[in-house]
Motif scaffolding. Structure first.
Motif, PDB file in Angstrom:
ATOM      1  N   ILE A 294      25.558 -54.571  -4.901  1.00  0.00           N
ATOM      2  CA  ILE A 294      26.980 -54.875  -4.729  1.00  0.00           C
ATOM      3  C   ILE A 294      27.231 -56.354  -5.026  1.00  0.00           C
ATOM      4  O   ILE A 294      28.141 -56.700  -5.758  1.00  0.00           O
ATOM      5  CB  ILE A 294      27.448 -54.543  -3.296  1.00  0.00           C
ATOM      6  N   ASP A 295      26.418 -57.213  -4.447  1.00  0.00           N
ATOM      7  CA  ASP A 295      26.632 -58.656  -4.565  1.00  0.00           C
ATOM      8  C   ASP A 295      25.280 -59.351  -4.750  1.00  0.00           C
ATOM      9  O   ASP A 295      24.546 -59.549  -3.784  1.00  0.00           O
ATOM     10  CB  ASP A 295      27.323 -59.185  -3.303  1.00  0.00           C
ATOM     11  N   PRO A 296      24.945 -59.731  -5.960  1.00  0.00           N
ATOM     12  CA  PRO A 296      23.599 -60.268  -6.216  1.00  0.00           C
ATOM     13  C   PRO A 296      23.204 -61.462  -5.346  1.00  0.00           C
ATOM     14  O   PRO A 296      22.128 -61.439  -4.741  1.00  0.00           O
ATOM     15  CB  PRO A 296      23.638 -60.616  -7.702  1.00  0.00           C
ATOM     16  N   PRO A 297      24.035 -62.526  -5.240  1.00  0.00           N
ATOM     17  CA  PRO A 297      23.558 -63.651  -4.425  1.00  0.00           C
ATOM     18  C   PRO A 297      23.450 -63.305  -2.943  1.00  0.00           C
ATOM     19  O   PRO A 297      22.548 -63.785  -2.251  1.00  0.00           O
ATOM     20  CB  PRO A 297      24.604 -64.747  -4.668  1.00  0.00           C
ATOM     21  N   GLY A 298      24.361 -62.467  -2.464  1.00  0.00           N
ATOM     22  CA  GLY A 298      24.281 -62.076  -1.062  1.00  0.00           C
ATOM     23  C   GLY A 298      23.010 -61.297  -0.778  1.00  0.00           C
ATOM     24  O   GLY A 298      22.347 -61.509   0.242  1.00  0.00           O
ATOM     25  N   LEU A 299      22.658 -60.421  -1.699  1.00  0.00           N
ATOM     26  CA  LEU A 299      21.430 -59.640  -1.524  1.00  0.00           C
ATOM     27  C   LEU A 299      20.209 -60.548  -1.572  1.00  0.00           C
ATOM     28  O   LEU A 299      19.286 -60.434  -0.756  1.00  0.00           O
ATOM     29  CB  LEU A 299      21.348 -58.565  -2.613  1.00  0.00           C
ATOM     30  N   GLU A 300      20.215 -61.464  -2.526  1.00  0.00           N
ATOM     31  CA  GLU A 300      19.092 -62.400  -2.646  1.00  0.00           C
ATOM     32  C   GLU A 300      18.917 -63.187  -1.332  1.00  0.00           C
ATOM     33  O   GLU A 300      17.802 -63.361  -0.837  1.00  0.00           O
ATOM     34  CB  GLU A 300      19.383 -63.366  -3.803  1.00  0.00           C
ATOM     35  N   ASN A 301      20.040 -63.644  -0.771  1.00  0.00           N
ATOM     36  CA  ASN A 301      19.982 -64.364   0.508  1.00  0.00           C
ATOM     37  C   ASN A 301      19.378 -63.497   1.600  1.00  0.00           C
ATOM     38  O   ASN A 301      18.548 -63.944   2.391  1.00  0.00           O
ATOM     39  CB  ASN A 301      21.396 -64.780   0.925  1.00  0.00           C
ATOM     40  N   GLN A 302      19.833 -62.250   1.674  1.00  0.00           N
ATOM     41  CA  GLN A 302      19.317 -61.360   2.717  1.00  0.00           C
ATOM     42  C   GLN A 302      17.812 -61.167   2.590  1.00  0.00           C
ATOM     43  O   GLN A 302      17.091 -61.147   3.582  1.00  0.00           O
ATOM     44  CB  GLN A 302      20.021 -59.997   2.623  1.00  0.00           C
ATOM     45  N   LEU A 303      17.341 -61.015   1.362  1.00  0.00           N
ATOM     46  CA  LEU A 303      15.908 -60.767   1.168  1.00  0.00           C
ATOM     47  C   LEU A 303      15.103 -62.039   1.441  1.00  0.00           C
ATOM     48  O   LEU A 303      13.997 -61.976   1.995  1.00  0.00           O
ATOM     49  CB  LEU A 303      15.643 -60.231  -0.235  1.00  0.00           C
ATOM     50  N   ASN A 304      15.649 -63.204   1.078  1.00  0.00           N
ATOM     51  CA  ASN A 304      14.970 -64.452   1.436  1.00  0.00           C
ATOM     52  C   ASN A 304      14.849 -64.576   2.950  1.00  0.00           C
ATOM     53  O   ASN A 304      13.911 -65.182   3.465  1.00  0.00           O
ATOM     54  CB  ASN A 304      15.727 -65.653   0.866  1.00  0.00           C
ATOM     55  N   GLY A 305      15.802 -63.968   3.659  1.00  0.00           N
ATOM     56  CA  GLY A 305      15.772 -63.966   5.120  1.00  0.00           C
ATOM     57  C   GLY A 305      14.579 -63.247   5.709  1.00  0.00           C
ATOM     58  O   GLY A 305      14.404 -63.246   6.927  1.00  0.00           O
ATOM     59  N   SER A 306      13.759 -62.658   4.862  1.00  0.00           N
ATOM     60  CA  SER A 306      12.527 -62.035   5.356  1.00  0.00           C
ATOM     61  C   SER A 306      11.642 -63.034   6.083  1.00  0.00           C
ATOM     62  O   SER A 306      10.833 -62.664   6.928  1.00  0.00           O
ATOM     63  CB  SER A 306      11.754 -61.410   4.189  1.00  0.00           C
ATOM     64  N   LEU A 307      11.807 -64.321   5.782  1.00  0.00           N
ATOM     65  CA  LEU A 307      10.973 -65.334   6.441  1.00  0.00           C
ATOM     66  C   LEU A 307      11.423 -65.584   7.882  1.00  0.00           C
ATOM     67  O   LEU A 307      10.598 -65.688   8.787  1.00  0.00           O
ATOM     68  CB  LEU A 307      11.054 -66.660   5.670  1.00  0.00           C
ATOM     69  N   GLY A 308      12.727 -65.708   8.067  1.00  0.00           N
ATOM     70  CA  GLY A 308      13.240 -66.185   9.351  1.00  0.00           C
ATOM     71  C   GLY A 308      13.593 -65.067  10.293  1.00  0.00           C
ATOM     72  O   GLY A 308      13.134 -63.931  10.138  1.00  0.00           O
ATOM     73  N   SER A 309      14.440 -65.386  11.276  1.00  0.00           N
ATOM     74  CA  SER A 309      14.921 -64.434  12.284  1.00  0.00           C
ATOM     75  C   SER A 309      13.799 -63.552  12.805  1.00  0.00           C
ATOM     76  O   SER A 309      13.925 -62.337  12.899  1.00  0.00           O
ATOM     77  CB  SER A 309      16.082 -63.587  11.735  1.00  0.00           C
ATOM     78  N   ALA A 310      12.693 -64.188  13.160  1.00  0.00           N
ATOM     79  CA  ALA A 310      11.550 -63.473  13.736  1.00  0.00           C
ATOM     80  C   ALA A 310      10.990 -62.453  12.756  1.00  0.00           C
ATOM     81  O   ALA A 310      10.599 -61.354  13.121  1.00  0.00           O
ATOM     82  CB  ALA A 310      11.924 -62.821  15.063  1.00  0.00           C
ATOM     83  N   GLY A 311      10.952 -62.837  11.483  1.00  0.00           N
ATOM     84  CA  GLY A 311      10.363 -61.982  10.457  1.00  0.00           C
ATOM     85  C   GLY A 311       8.951 -62.419  10.123  1.00  0.00           C
ATOM     86  O   GLY A 311       8.095 -62.520  11.008  1.00  0.00           O
ATOM     87  N   ILE A 312       8.721 -62.714   8.837  1.00  0.00           N
ATOM     88  CA  ILE A 312       7.363 -63.062   8.397  1.00  0.00           C
ATOM     89  C   ILE A 312       6.778 -64.203   9.227  1.00  0.00           C
ATOM     90  O   ILE A 312       5.594 -64.202   9.564  1.00  0.00           O
ATOM     91  CB  ILE A 312       7.387 -63.443   6.895  1.00  0.00           C
ATOM     92  N   ASP A 313       7.632 -65.159   9.571  1.00  0.00           N
ATOM     93  CA  ASP A 313       7.114 -66.323  10.304  1.00  0.00           C
ATOM     94  C   ASP A 313       6.635 -65.981  11.709  1.00  0.00           C
ATOM     95  O   ASP A 313       5.951 -66.783  12.342  1.00  0.00           O
ATOM     96  CB  ASP A 313       8.172 -67.437  10.341  1.00  0.00           C
ATOM     97  N   SER A 314       6.988 -64.795  12.198  1.00  0.00           N
ATOM     98  CA  SER A 314       6.444 -64.394  13.500  1.00  0.00           C
ATOM     99  C   SER A 314       4.958 -64.091  13.395  1.00  0.00           C
ATOM    100  O   SER A 314       4.280 -63.950  14.405  1.00  0.00           O
ATOM    101  CB  SER A 314       7.195 -63.171  14.044  1.00  0.00           C
ATOM    102  N   ALA A 315       4.445 -63.973  12.184  1.00  0.00           N
ATOM    103  CA  ALA A 315       2.994 -63.817  12.009  1.00  0.00           C
ATOM    104  C   ALA A 315       2.315 -65.159  11.790  1.00  0.00           C
ATOM    105  O   ALA A 315       1.087 -65.243  11.836  1.00  0.00           O
ATOM    106  CB  ALA A 315       2.700 -62.898  10.831  1.00  0.00           C
ATOM    107  N   LEU A 316       3.098 -66.206  11.523  1.00  0.00           N
ATOM    108  CA  LEU A 316       2.515 -67.495  11.152  1.00  0.00           C
ATOM    109  C   LEU A 316       2.572 -68.522  12.277  1.00  0.00           C
ATOM    110  O   LEU A 316       1.570 -69.156  12.590  1.00  0.00           O
ATOM    111  CB  LEU A 316       3.237 -68.040   9.920  1.00  0.00           C
ATOM    112  N   PHE A 317       3.757 -68.700  12.865  1.00  0.00           N
ATOM    113  CA  PHE A 317       3.843 -69.747  13.900  1.00  0.00           C
ATOM    114  C   PHE A 317       4.889 -69.483  14.966  1.00  0.00           C
ATOM    115  O   PHE A 317       5.001 -70.255  15.903  1.00  0.00           O
ATOM    116  CB  PHE A 317       4.086 -71.121  13.258  1.00  0.00           C
ATOM    117  N   GLU A 318       5.676 -68.458  14.851  1.00  0.00           N
ATOM    118  CA  GLU A 318       6.749 -68.259  15.832  1.00  0.00           C
ATOM    119  C   GLU A 318       6.266 -67.451  17.025  1.00  0.00           C
ATOM    120  O   GLU A 318       5.759 -66.336  16.864  1.00  0.00           O
ATOM    121  CB  GLU A 318       7.932 -67.528  15.185  1.00  0.00           C
TER     122      GLU A 318
END
Lengths: 197, 802
Positions: B640-664
């Motif tokens: 639907i919206d390319p930049p919005g989707l890209e932002n959402q997928l980049n969000g895989s790092l934050g909000s207790a995502g990937i980084d919860s395996a690294l340092f959170e």
């Protein structure tokens, strides 16, 4: 605080004379600059998140330098000039600052709560260093918390804005140096989702 | 696929973009309501205690204080499943629990009043871990949770709410396996989603029973529904949503805060603003659930899973609101990733004297996946199966079935994600980098590189009900009546794009109402990646309904059948003679409008999919784990919206995502039960200076969802990464790493560089302690270092040192 002590604070080119005291409309000696901007002057574009100088959301320019307005007392800012996110638009035309326009064009925000602080950190950087390397942009923004992870779009937007500012400026006015070789490898590999750029 | 669309798939300006960059966006803390007071909450220093007495006389006498409330003064409104948590109680159940409420003319006065309240506590023994809570004779937190076990199931999901996954015959399945792996693994570091804007509310009580609530939530209408029941069905609730400074699910659970603000407003007769400080946000607001599984997995050499059995323990903290729902969704999502005819997975929800668990992006599935996939990995390793091949083979395919959250069996009718996974693997270079289990991809001095992969998907993209209305105005504009409010995903703007596409209007001719329950129809809200299909579906249906009505009214004017007509840019015309166009106002008149209605009903037969590849570099000298590359791969049907989707997928790092395996991680002091890192210095978060190379691969294979053939993929972006990181670090080091997050101390302990000790960390992560029962020699590296310590003891004092 005895008597009617006053401070002068210039915010977004308007000078305010504020009374220091404990009454409701006064600047309390314990008030932070963030509090005064938001609650006395009504400039709520400046956000407060941690209120302890750790997240960068309250960043404003104080005499041209990026500062954390939640860790400064307003009474310390007597005679100073402050620029907030509301002060970025062109006062004559109302046009967005190139940084703001670039953030719009790159959708360099998600929830947007950290965006004002990031814009002000980026403004301070570009004022001082019109041709920053990617690493310099990253370093300048390292104190700005963004939880949605909009970092990649922000870095693109800031670098794009730097280019727009250089293009708009009279020849030789800014950015006499080219970005140094070797800084150009961005961590951002454009994804297929951004197909129309 | 979107080649013919006018707006869909284009990178368009978000509707609120200019407001955001100029500081005009008004978040909750930016609102001023006339006569508004400021609320603050006195919080308990004890993890578990009776309140013997409270003296509020000095606080009440402070000029500017309008109300001080204790448990003796508040109405009997309750939250929780079951309804155990009151506005204030005579027992406090975690360090940070609410003791008294103050409303004052300024925040500073309210803060001073808190200091004047004197409380006498009788400390009670606390249970800070699931092991303590489940021990025989353990002190109980609520009488409604005997043995500290919370009743399973939630009425939201019906009488057959999924609690366990049971089918087939697991013993027969294990007997048919070429390898059987057993182990214990936890994802118990309870990271904080930590949205930028702290949780808060403004409440305005009007006698006799009306509550108007300005909420900061991703789903304002759902707040109204939840609060109606929390108020004991006695209060007329109006919720007004607005821009939300990040939620990631968490702010849906601001319920107790809302009740407290409402109680203060009722006591004072004035609106009350109650916004948490960041310390409260981190030490007294909801966190992720803790998850630990004791599992057994049987597998054949070709990657076919023959049986899955396990006991899943879920730590909900001091109370549960949606934990039962998360268990249900987690159980459903596990079946999307691990296909097996034989299951015996049982869940137990445990109450502990720590911060409550609420909703966090991932919603049960991320937690279960992060716990069980390391055990599944042991079986793969035993049989030398490439995890990418395993996930590709096992991810749900058209015609497969699963029990979903309501306990019903559904057959998947969506697309095959094999192509997206292959595209992701190619972009990452998986085949070139994968060297086998516990094999680094490269070694350069003390720096060892490893790769990992994970996958996740959710059927809740079609959950629950959305309703929307679309009003056509005579001058060629449309208004969407929807309780969709912005929380970062761009959902309101995407609804505008979809409606503008249906009506063929310019984007600036379509607007959306405020998310005010007094204005809009029902909207469950943007959760579980349901925004694109469910919310979009309701708005599309409303726009189509409005368009149909418009053309029917235009038909007699133009002397044609409605099916011959089309509309574009506020004009109606015969499709075969556009030159005979008339304006909308010639159809609608100057006075009036055309209203279309749309609704989406739940559909549990489609699922999204996200595969995440990661590459890490581990320095064996320092123990530091550096995330170098991330590739997310998905298929969104239509973007639907390319930049919005890209932002959402980049969000895989934050909000207790990937980084919860690294340092959170949220770190508790075991002696007091207090959070030790409830500030943004000690709680680690990713900065601009630490960005891995990020690539998102998004295919567009049309999905049978709505007219744009799109589905949402935002929510799931965080879920596959954490277990992929654990896999990658294990491969880099050549030994199994079993605890989240892989902080330097854990790496160094695993390497034997510093002495091993008991289980450690904010969440008591227990290692995968078992080895494959078949040919265990190949699994000999298991549980080196931090491992072999499933003894139930926690070395929490050590946490305090870090």
């Amino acid at each position: 605080m005895q008597g009617a002590s006053q401070i002068r604070l210039t915010v977004n080119r308007r000078t305010h004379v504020l009374t220091v005291g404990h009454a409701a409309a006064d600047v309390d000696p314990a008030d932070t600059l963030a509090h005064t901007l938001r609650h006395v002057l009504g400039l709520t574009g400046t956000k407060v998140s941690c209120d302890r100088g750790a997240c960068g959301m309250c960043t404003v320019l104080l005499d041209g330098r990026a500062v954390l307005s939640c860790t400064l007392l307003t009474v310390e800012c007597d005679g100073c000039s402050v620029v907030t996110v509301e002060g970025l638009v062109d006062p004559q035309t109302g046009a967005l600052h190139p940084l703001q326009q670039s953030f719009v064009d790159h959708t360099a925000f998600q929830c947007g709560f950290c965006t004002p602080g990031i814009l002000m950190s980026a403004k301070a950087l570009l004022d001082e260093n019109p041709v920053p390397t990617l690493a310099e942009v990253q370093e300048a923004l390292a104190g700005n918390h963004c939880r949605c992870i909009t970092h990649y779009h922000v870095l693109e937007a800031v670098q794009d804005a730097a280019g727009r500012i250089r293009e708009a400026a009279p020849a030789g006015a800014v950015g006499t140096t080219e970005p140094s070789a070797g800084d150009a490898a961005p961590p951002v590999a454009p994804g297929t989702a951004g197909k129309t750029g | 696929m979107a080649t013919n669309y006018r707006h869909i798939g284009k990178a368009t300006e978000r509707a609120d973009a200019r407001d955001i960059v100029t500081g005009r966006t008004r978040y909750l803390s930016d609102l001023e309501v006339p006569r508004m007071l400021y609320g603050r909450v006195l919080r308990s220093p004890h993890a578990h205690a009776h309140i013997v007495s409270i003296d509020v006389s000095a606080a009440r006498a402070l000029p500017g204080v309008e109300a001080v409330l204790t448990h003796a003064d508040v109405p009997d409104w309750r939250v929780g499943t079951p309804r155990t948590v009151r506005v204030l109680d005579s027992t406090v159940r975690f360090a940070g629990d609410s003791v008294a409420l103050v409303a004052a003319t300024t925040e500073a006065v309210a803060e001073r009043a808190l200091e004047l309240i004197e409380v006498e506590y009788e400390p009670l023994p606390a249970v800070l871990t699931m092991d303590e809570a489940l021990a025989p004779g353990a002190p109980e937190i609520f009488p409604e949770a005997p043995g500290n076990v919370v009743s399973p199931g939630t009425p939201w999901f019906g009488p057959e709410c999924l609690v366990n996954v049971q089918m087939g015959d697991v013993e027969r399945g294990f007997s048919e396996a070429d390898a059987v792996a057993e182990g214990v693994c936890g994802y118990e570091n309870i990271p904080n989603p930590l949205p930028a804007e702290p949780p808060g509310v403004i409440a305005h009580w009007e006698e006799p029973n009306k509550a108007t609530l300005w909420v900061s939530s991703q789903a304002a209408y759902q707040d109204k529904v939840v609060l109606f029941f929390a108020f004991g069905r006695q209060v007329d609730v109006r919720t007004i949503g607005g821009p939300c400074g990040g939620s990631f699910g968490s702010k849906l659970m601001s319920v107790q805060l809302v009740l407290q603000a409402t109680a203060l407003s009722r006591a004072t007769g004035r609106p009350v603003r109650l916004v948490m400080t960041k310390e409260e946000h981190m030490a007294a607001f909801v966190l992720r659930i803790g998850s630990r599984i004791t599992a057994k997995v049987g597998m054949k050499r070709d990657g076919t899973v023959t049986a899955v059995a396990g006991d899943w323990l879920v730590d909900t903290g001091y109370y549960s609101m949606t934990t039962q729902a998360q268990v249900a969704v987690g159980c459903g999502e596990a079946q999307l990733v691990v296909r097996s005819p034989n299951w015996d997975l049982r869940s137990t929800i445990v109450c502990t004297n720590r911060t409550a668990s609420g909703i966090v992006r991932g919603f049960g599935g991320q937690e279960l996946k992060c716990s069980i996939l390391p055990v599944v990995s042991r079986a793969m390793a035993e049989l030398d199966i490439d995890p990418f091949d395993f996930f590709k083979k096992n991810y749900v395919k058209p015609g497969d079935g699963y029990y979903w959250r309501d306990g019903q069996w559904y057959t998947y009718r969506g697309i095959d994600y094999t192509a997206a996974m292959d595209a992701g693997a190619a972009a990452f270079g998986w085949k070139e980098r994968w060297r086998g289990w516990l094999q680094p991809s490269a070694v350069d001095g003390t720096v060892r590189t490893g790769v990992g992969v994970g996958v996740h998907g959710n059927v809740d993209i079609g959950e629950s009900v959305s309703e929307a209305w679309v009003r056509l105005d005579p001058h060629g504009a449309a208004v969407i009546y929807s309780a969709a409010s912005e929380h970062g995903t761009g959902q309101p703007s995407n609804l505008i794009k979809m409606v503008a596409e249906v009506l063929q209007l310019p984007l600036d001719k379509v607007t959306i109402t405020p998310a005010d329950s007094a204005i809009t129809p029902f909207e469950f809200g943007p959760v579980g990646s349901r925004g694109t299909w469910a919310m979009g579906g309701a708005s599309i249906a409303a726009a189509e309904d409005a368009r149909r009505k418009l053309l029917e009214r235009a038909a007699p004017i133009l002397g044609r059948d409605p099916s011959d007509l089309d509309t574009r840019d506020g004009l109606v015309f015969p499709a075969d003679s556009p030159e005979n166009a008339i304006r909308w106002n010639a159809v609608i008149g100057r006075e009036g409008s055309v209203m279309g209605e749309g609704r989406f009903d739940p559909d549990f037969t489609l699922a999204n999919c996200m595969m995440t590849f990661v590459e890490v570099a581990v320095d064996t000298d320092t123990g530091k784990v550096d995330l170098r590359r991330v590739v997310n791969a998905t298929d969104a049907g239509t973007i639907i919206d390319p930049p919005g989707l890209e932002n959402q997928l980049n969000g895989s790092l934050g909000s207790a995502g990937i980084d919860s395996a690294l340092f959170e991680e949220t770190v508790y002091d075991h002696a007091s039960g207090r959070v030790l890192n409830a500030n943004m210095i000690d709680y680690k978060w990713r900065t601009f200076a630490q960005l891995p190379e990020m690539k998102n691969v998004v295919l567009e294979t049309p999905v049978d969802s709505h007219r744009f053939h799109a589905i949402g993929v935002g929510e799931v972006a965080t879920a596959p990464g954490p277990s992929a990181v654990l896999m990658a670090v294990s491969n880099a080091l050549g030994m199994w790493m079993d605890e989240y997050p892989v902080t330097p101390d854990r790496v160094l302990r695993a390497l034997g560089s510093v002495p091993a000790r008991g289980r450690q960390g904010g969440g008591h992560a227990a290692p995968v302690s078992g080895a494959a029962t078949d040919g265990a020699a190949t699994d000999g590296a298991a549980t080196d270092g931090a491992g072999s310590c499933g003894d139930g003891h926690d070395d929490r004092a050590a946490d305090a040192d870090r």
